[in-house]
Design an enzyme around this catalytic site. Structure first.
Site, PDB file in Angstrom:
ATOM      1  N   GLY A   1       2.122   2.328   5.278  1.00  0.00           N
ATOM      2  CA  GLY A   1       3.096   1.264   5.467  1.00  0.00           C
ATOM      3  C   GLY A   1       4.144   1.604   6.498  1.00  0.00           C
TER       4      GLY A   1
ATOM      5  N   CYS B   1       2.216  -0.472  -8.691  1.00  0.00           N
ATOM      6  CA  CYS B   1       3.409  -0.074  -7.945  1.00  0.00           C
ATOM      7  C   CYS B   1       4.653  -0.051  -8.818  1.00  0.00           C
ATOM      8  CB  CYS B   1       3.622  -1.008  -6.753  1.00  0.00           C
ATOM      9  SG  CYS B   1       3.712  -2.748  -7.216  1.00  0.00           S
TER      10      CYS B   1
ATOM     11  N   GLY C   1       0.818  -1.207   0.000  1.00  0.00           N
ATOM     12  CA  GLY C   1       0.000   0.000   0.000  1.00  0.00           C
ATOM     13  C   GLY C   1       0.849   1.253   0.000  1.00  0.00           C
ATOM     14  N   SER C   2       0.317   2.311   0.578  1.00  0.00           N
ATOM     15  CA  SER C   2       0.964   3.620   0.519  1.00  0.00           C
ATOM     16  C   SER C   2       2.162   3.700   1.459  1.00  0.00           C
ATOM     17  CB  SER C   2      -0.033   4.715   0.885  1.00  0.00           C
ATOM     18  OG  SER C   2      -0.354   4.664   2.275  1.00  0.00           O
TER      19      SER C   2
ATOM     20  N   GLU D   1       5.527  -3.372   1.353  1.00  0.00           N
ATOM     21  CA  GLU D   1       5.793  -2.817   0.033  1.00  0.00           C
ATOM     22  C   GLU D   1       5.107  -1.466  -0.023  1.00  0.00           C
ATOM     23  OE1 GLU D   1       4.273  -3.311  -4.451  1.00  0.00           O
ATOM     24  OE2 GLU D   1       4.739  -5.221  -3.453  1.00  0.00           O
TER      25      GLU D   1
END
Length: 492
Positions: A208, A259, A203-204, A227
């Site tokens: 994260g 991503c 995610g962001s 991630e």
């Protein structure tokens, strides 16, 4: 088991209770269970894809391909673990004549870390969500999994969890080995629970990092495999129409909500960039996944378009329909190297959506230092160069810098599209991820394993993979008495 049926405390208790029985299942039993999950997901495919289309706005063909990928990676993990080689079983038999002194009987293998909490992603509702790669890797390792559902596709999350849990149950796996929760508060509470032994997240960067800090600040810290964000720079020594068309297609794919989207393309100064606008204009609008992503994208787009020194190649459009859903087409701008460095605060942050920046450079030899300064951690970096430039070594310094700061270095092609294969690396230096581990490919299993050595243990108390009779039939690396490594050949 879903979050509507039991509390967070009960979820943690059930996961902890399942940990030891699940760890004791043989690789063949666990592999068969993973295949059963893959079969069940494919059988439920039409229903699941229909739900996903409604909740995410992603196209049927994209979702069908993603579901195939999800089933494939489950089967790939099953194939990886079935012979037990992943356990890395090592046996050093006792040797009273060992060169540096008597050696005891020492036996080592990799064992599951325990219950894993997986925070599902929004942009891959199958492959990086409830039944995605992190869940598959943890299950393959022998760890119970609790998935925190993403709010962008709640119905799909619940239904997928029912399919997975049912298949595992039918395959004879312990109760509580796979569960689902929802809600940010529940996710944070479970991450803090001492019974959770590892975390995974896609995610962001903001969320994260917050979760990673929570995992690290626990009384007993746990590994957290997050991630986060990546801008995935691409360096080209030329800029013909085919390259620029490929660039736009990679930026526009899934509305740039990947991503691995190339956020920056470096091209020689003077390159003709007019075809970018034509290519972008031919891209149909695509719905953004959820209101949060839409708000963030609009803000980033405004910041980039408002930065000094920016020239617009494709204005793109953002449209909100009557239902409140946001649709977008590609926005592409260009700047020179000096502008990028001067306005890095406005330009360098990831734009999660169909937006990218083309950077014009005059000095190719300056690219390695510029990359090291501006892009310290990425999932990918890419080089597009002619064959003679790749062969003459002139790009070696740049490639070395890319390898130092990236998990995957591509030569030609585009970074979107991550193949599920044993050699894949999907992870890179911070801020791309919170560790250098991979979340794609068979090496992802090792995140949820830890080494344990048994010294002087009786056969009856050894795990099956380390016993002399080797009941699981796993590969064993054995060091027999009298066979010692000699370092004499290395002496000066």
């Amino acid at each position: 088991m879903t979050d509507t049926e039991i509390t967070v405390d009960e979820v943690a208790a059930r996961a902890a209770a399942a940990a030891r029985p699940f760890a004791r299942t043989s690789p063949r039993e666990r592999g068969a269970a993973l295949v059963a999950v893959a079969d069940a997901l494919e059988a439920a495919g039409p229903e699941l894809i229909g739900i996903a289309m409604r909740e995410t706005g992603l196209a049927e063909a994209r979702l069908a391909g993603e579901l195939r990928r999800t089933a494939w990676q489950l089967r790939l993990f099953a194939d990886t673990i079935v012979d037990g080689g992943y356990l890395d079983a090592r046996i050093d038999l006792a040797d009273p004549e060992y060169v540096i002194g008597p050696r005891p009987d020492v036996r080592r293998m990799l064992e599951p870390v325990g219950p894993v909490l997986n925070f599902a992603a929004s942009n891959f509702p199958f492959a990086f969500s409830v039944a995605g790669g992190d869940s598959a890797a943890a299950l393959a390792a022998g760890c119970p999994v609790v998935v925190k559902a993403h709010s962008g596709h709640p119905e799909l999350s619940r239904r997928t969890a029912e399919v997975v849990a049912g298949a595992l149950r039918e395959a004879g796996m312990p109760e509580g080995v796979f569960q689902l929760i929802s809600g940010q508060e529940n996710g944070v509470a479970l991450l803090k629970d001492e019974r959770i032994r590892a975390g995974a997240f896609t995610g962001s960067t903001h969320v994260g990092r917050m979760l990673a800090d929570i995992a690290a600040s626990r009384p007993v810290p746990i590994p957290f495999y997050g991630e986060l964000g990546s801008v995935n720079p691409v360096y080209a020594t030329y800029a013909d129409a085919a390259l620029l068309d490929g660039f736009v297609a990679s930026v526009a794919g899934s509305a740039g909500q990947l991503c691995t989207k190339p956020g920056f393309l470096f091209v020689p100064e003077g390159a003709e960039l007019g075809s970018i606008g034509d290519a972008a204009a031919s891209v149909a609008e695509h719905r953004l996944l959820n209101p949060g992503i839409a708000r963030s994208f609009v803000q980033r787009r405004d910041d980039v378009l408002g930065a000094d020194g920016v020239t617009v190649l494709s204005q793109g459009e953002v449209r909100v329909d009557e239902a409140g859903q946001t649709y977008a087409t590609p926005t592409v701008v260009t700047v020179d190297v000096d502008t990028l460095a001067e306005h890095r605060e406005a330009l360098l942050e990831e734009s999660f959506g169909p937006l990218s920046v083309v950077v014009r450079y005059a000095d190719r030899d300056a690219l390695p230092a510029l990359h090291a300064e501006l892009f310290p951690g990425n999932l990918t970096s890419t080089v597009h160069a002619r064959a003679e430039e790749l062969a003459d070594g002139s790009l070696s310094e740049l490639v070395e810098k890319l390898a130092e700061t990236s998990g995957r270095v591509l030569f030609g092609g585009w970074p979107t599209g991550v193949s599920v294969t044993p050699a894949m690396q999907h992870g890179g230096p911070y801020p791309a991820t919170t560790s250098d581990a991979t979340s794609v490919g068979t090496a992802a299993i090792t995140r949820f394993l830890r080494g344990v050595a048994y010294q002087g243990a009786p056969q009856e108390l050894l795990p099956a993979p380390l016993r002399d009779d080797n009941p699981w039939g796993v590969p064993q690396q054995r060091s027999e008495p009298g066979r010692s490594t000699s370092w004499g050949s290395f002496a000066g």
